[in-house]
Design a protein around this motif. Structure first.
Motif, PDB file in Angstrom:
ATOM      1  N   TRP A  53     -18.473   7.568   1.433  1.00 44.97           N
ATOM      2  CA  TRP A  53     -17.076   7.173   1.279  1.00 44.97           C
ATOM      3  C   TRP A  53     -16.786   5.870   2.014  1.00 44.97           C
ATOM      4  O   TRP A  53     -16.074   5.009   1.501  1.00 44.97           O
ATOM      5  CB  TRP A  53     -16.142   8.261   1.797  1.00 44.97           C
ATOM      6  CG  TRP A  53     -15.870   9.332   0.784  1.00 44.97           C
ATOM      7  CD1 TRP A  53     -16.264  10.620   0.855  1.00 44.97           C
ATOM      8  CD2 TRP A  53     -15.155   9.204  -0.444  1.00 44.97           C
ATOM      9  NE1 TRP A  53     -15.844  11.309  -0.252  1.00 44.97           N
ATOM     10  CE2 TRP A  53     -15.157  10.466  -1.072  1.00 44.97           C
ATOM     11  CE3 TRP A  53     -14.521   8.150  -1.071  1.00 44.97           C
ATOM     12  CZ2 TRP A  53     -14.549  10.691  -2.288  1.00 44.97           C
ATOM     13  CZ3 TRP A  53     -13.914   8.381  -2.301  1.00 44.97           C
ATOM     14  CH2 TRP A  53     -13.934   9.635  -2.888  1.00 44.97           C
ATOM     15  N   SER A  54     -17.314   5.711   3.217  1.00 38.69           N
ATOM     16  CA  SER A  54     -17.044   4.478   3.961  1.00 38.69           C
ATOM     17  C   SER A  54     -17.698   3.287   3.285  1.00 38.69           C
ATOM     18  O   SER A  54     -17.144   2.192   3.268  1.00 38.69           O
ATOM     19  CB  SER A  54     -17.499   4.609   5.417  1.00 38.69           C
ATOM     20  OG  SER A  54     -18.895   4.809   5.485  1.00 38.69           O
ATOM     21  N   GLY A  55     -18.888   3.493   2.696  1.00 39.87           N
ATOM     22  CA  GLY A  55     -19.532   2.417   1.942  1.00 39.87           C
ATOM     23  C   GLY A  55     -18.731   2.035   0.708  1.00 39.87           C
ATOM     24  O   GLY A  55     -18.583   0.853   0.386  1.00 39.87           O
ATOM     25  N   ALA A  56     -18.193   3.031   0.016  1.00 37.78           N
ATOM     26  CA  ALA A  56     -17.368   2.754  -1.164  1.00 37.78           C
ATOM     27  C   ALA A  56     -16.078   2.035  -0.771  1.00 37.78           C
ATOM     28  O   ALA A  56     -15.639   1.119  -1.478  1.00 37.78           O
ATOM     29  CB  ALA A  56     -17.039   4.063  -1.883  1.00 37.78           C
ATOM     30  N   ASP A  57     -15.486   2.424   0.355  1.00 32.08           N
ATOM     31  CA  ASP A  57     -14.280   1.738   0.829  1.00 32.08           C
ATOM     32  C   ASP A  57     -14.569   0.286   1.180  1.00 32.08           C
ATOM     33  O   ASP A  57     -13.780  -0.610   0.895  1.00 32.08           O
ATOM     34  CB  ASP A  57     -13.696   2.449   2.054  1.00 32.08           C
ATOM     35  CG  ASP A  57     -12.987   3.737   1.694  1.00 32.08           C
ATOM     36  OD1 ASP A  57     -12.637   3.903   0.510  1.00 32.08           O
ATOM     37  OD2 ASP A  57     -12.795   4.569   2.599  1.00 32.08           O
ATOM     38  N   GLU A  58     -15.720   0.050   1.809  1.00 30.22           N
ATOM     39  CA  GLU A  58     -16.089  -1.319   2.171  1.00 30.22           C
ATOM     40  C   GLU A  58     -16.333  -2.158   0.917  1.00 30.22           C
ATOM     41  O   GLU A  58     -15.887  -3.306   0.833  1.00 30.22           O
ATOM     42  CB  GLU A  58     -17.336  -1.303   3.044  1.00 30.22           C
ATOM     43  CG  GLU A  58     -17.693  -2.667   3.589  1.00 30.22           C
ATOM     44  CD  GLU A  58     -18.843  -2.611   4.568  1.00 30.22           C
ATOM     45  OE1 GLU A  58     -19.493  -3.653   4.746  1.00 30.22           O
ATOM     46  OE2 GLU A  58     -19.098  -1.538   5.146  1.00 30.22           O
ATOM     47  N   LEU A  59     -17.014  -1.594  -0.069  1.00 34.33           N
ATOM     48  CA  LEU A  59     -17.257  -2.298  -1.325  1.00 34.33           C
ATOM     49  C   LEU A  59     -15.946  -2.608  -2.038  1.00 34.33           C
ATOM     50  O   LEU A  59     -15.760  -3.709  -2.559  1.00 34.33           O
ATOM     51  CB  LEU A  59     -18.168  -1.472  -2.231  1.00 34.33           C
ATOM     52  CG  LEU A  59     -18.525  -2.094  -3.573  1.00 34.33           C
ATOM     53  CD1 LEU A  59     -19.292  -3.394  -3.370  1.00 34.33           C
ATOM     54  CD2 LEU A  59     -19.329  -1.123  -4.402  1.00 34.33           C
ATOM     55  N   GLN A  60     -15.024  -1.648  -2.034  1.00 30.43           N
ATOM     56  CA  GLN A  60     -13.727  -1.878  -2.658  1.00 30.43           C
ATOM     57  C   GLN A  60     -12.976  -3.006  -1.951  1.00 30.43           C
ATOM     58  O   GLN A  60     -12.337  -3.832  -2.590  1.00 30.43           O
ATOM     59  CB  GLN A  60     -12.893  -0.610  -2.628  1.00 30.43           C
ATOM     60  CG  GLN A  60     -11.539  -0.779  -3.291  1.00 30.43           C
ATOM     61  CD  GLN A  60     -10.685   0.462  -3.158  1.00 30.43           C
ATOM     62  OE1 GLN A  60     -11.020   1.393  -2.441  1.00 30.43           O
ATOM     63  NE2 GLN A  60      -9.570   0.477  -3.855  1.00 30.43           N
ATOM     64  N   ILE A 104     -14.300  -5.554  -0.370  1.00 30.78           N
ATOM     65  CA  ILE A 104     -14.940  -6.823  -0.729  1.00 30.78           C
ATOM     66  C   ILE A 104     -14.526  -7.247  -2.137  1.00 30.78           C
ATOM     67  O   ILE A 104     -14.174  -8.400  -2.375  1.00 30.78           O
ATOM     68  CB  ILE A 104     -16.473  -6.694  -0.627  1.00 30.78           C
ATOM     69  CG1 ILE A 104     -16.885  -6.548   0.841  1.00 30.78           C
ATOM     70  CG2 ILE A 104     -17.170  -7.896  -1.255  1.00 30.78           C
ATOM     71  CD1 ILE A 104     -18.341  -6.171   1.031  1.00 30.78           C
ATOM     72  N   LEU A 105     -14.563  -6.296  -3.077  1.00 30.75           N
ATOM     73  CA  LEU A 105     -14.218  -6.613  -4.460  1.00 30.75           C
ATOM     74  C   LEU A 105     -12.736  -6.937  -4.619  1.00 30.75           C
ATOM     75  O   LEU A 105     -12.372  -7.787  -5.430  1.00 30.75           O
ATOM     76  CB  LEU A 105     -14.605  -5.460  -5.381  1.00 30.75           C
ATOM     77  CG  LEU A 105     -16.105  -5.201  -5.523  1.00 30.75           C
ATOM     78  CD1 LEU A 105     -16.338  -3.992  -6.418  1.00 30.75           C
ATOM     79  CD2 LEU A 105     -16.843  -6.409  -6.035  1.00 30.75           C
ATOM     80  N   SER A 121     -15.164 -10.976  -9.251  1.00 28.18           N
ATOM     81  CA  SER A 121     -15.733  -9.667  -9.581  1.00 28.18           C
ATOM     82  C   SER A 121     -15.613  -9.374 -11.068  1.00 28.18           C
ATOM     83  O   SER A 121     -16.557  -8.860 -11.680  1.00 28.18           O
ATOM     84  CB  SER A 121     -15.019  -8.567  -8.791  1.00 28.18           C
ATOM     85  OG  SER A 121     -15.159  -8.770  -7.413  1.00 28.18           O
TER      86      SER A 121
END
Length: 80
Positions: free
Chosen positions: A48-55, A57-58, A65
């Motif tokens: 979840w934290s990785g997905a939040d970080e990717l979101q 950035i995008l 993007s």
């Protein structure tokens, strides 16, 4: 259905003239609770934290993007 006002939850946000500081016991209990919750989440929390970080950035680069995703999907469609 009536409720008993004496049983209603009550939050006091005033320090009543005392320093608004957390006690060592409260700080320790909070630290233990957060450690326990973090251990319960494990890999799912990391995902979840990785997905939040990717979101994040995008979201900062919406146009770039969109162009990159369009090129990727368009290129993969042309290769089929």
């Amino acid at each position: 259905m009536s409720t008993n006002p004496s049983l209603a939850p009550h939050w006091a946000t005033s320090s009543l003239g005392h320093p608004a500081d957390i006690s060592a016991l409260e700080r320790t209990a909070l630290g233990d609770h957060l450690a326990h919750c973090g251990a319960q989440r494990g890999r799912l929390q990391l995902l979840w934290s990785g997905a939040d970080e990717l979101q994040g950035i995008l979201a900062g680069r919406v146009i770039t993007s969109a162009v990159v995703l369009t090129l990727l999907f368009g290129g993969s469609w042309l290769m089929l």
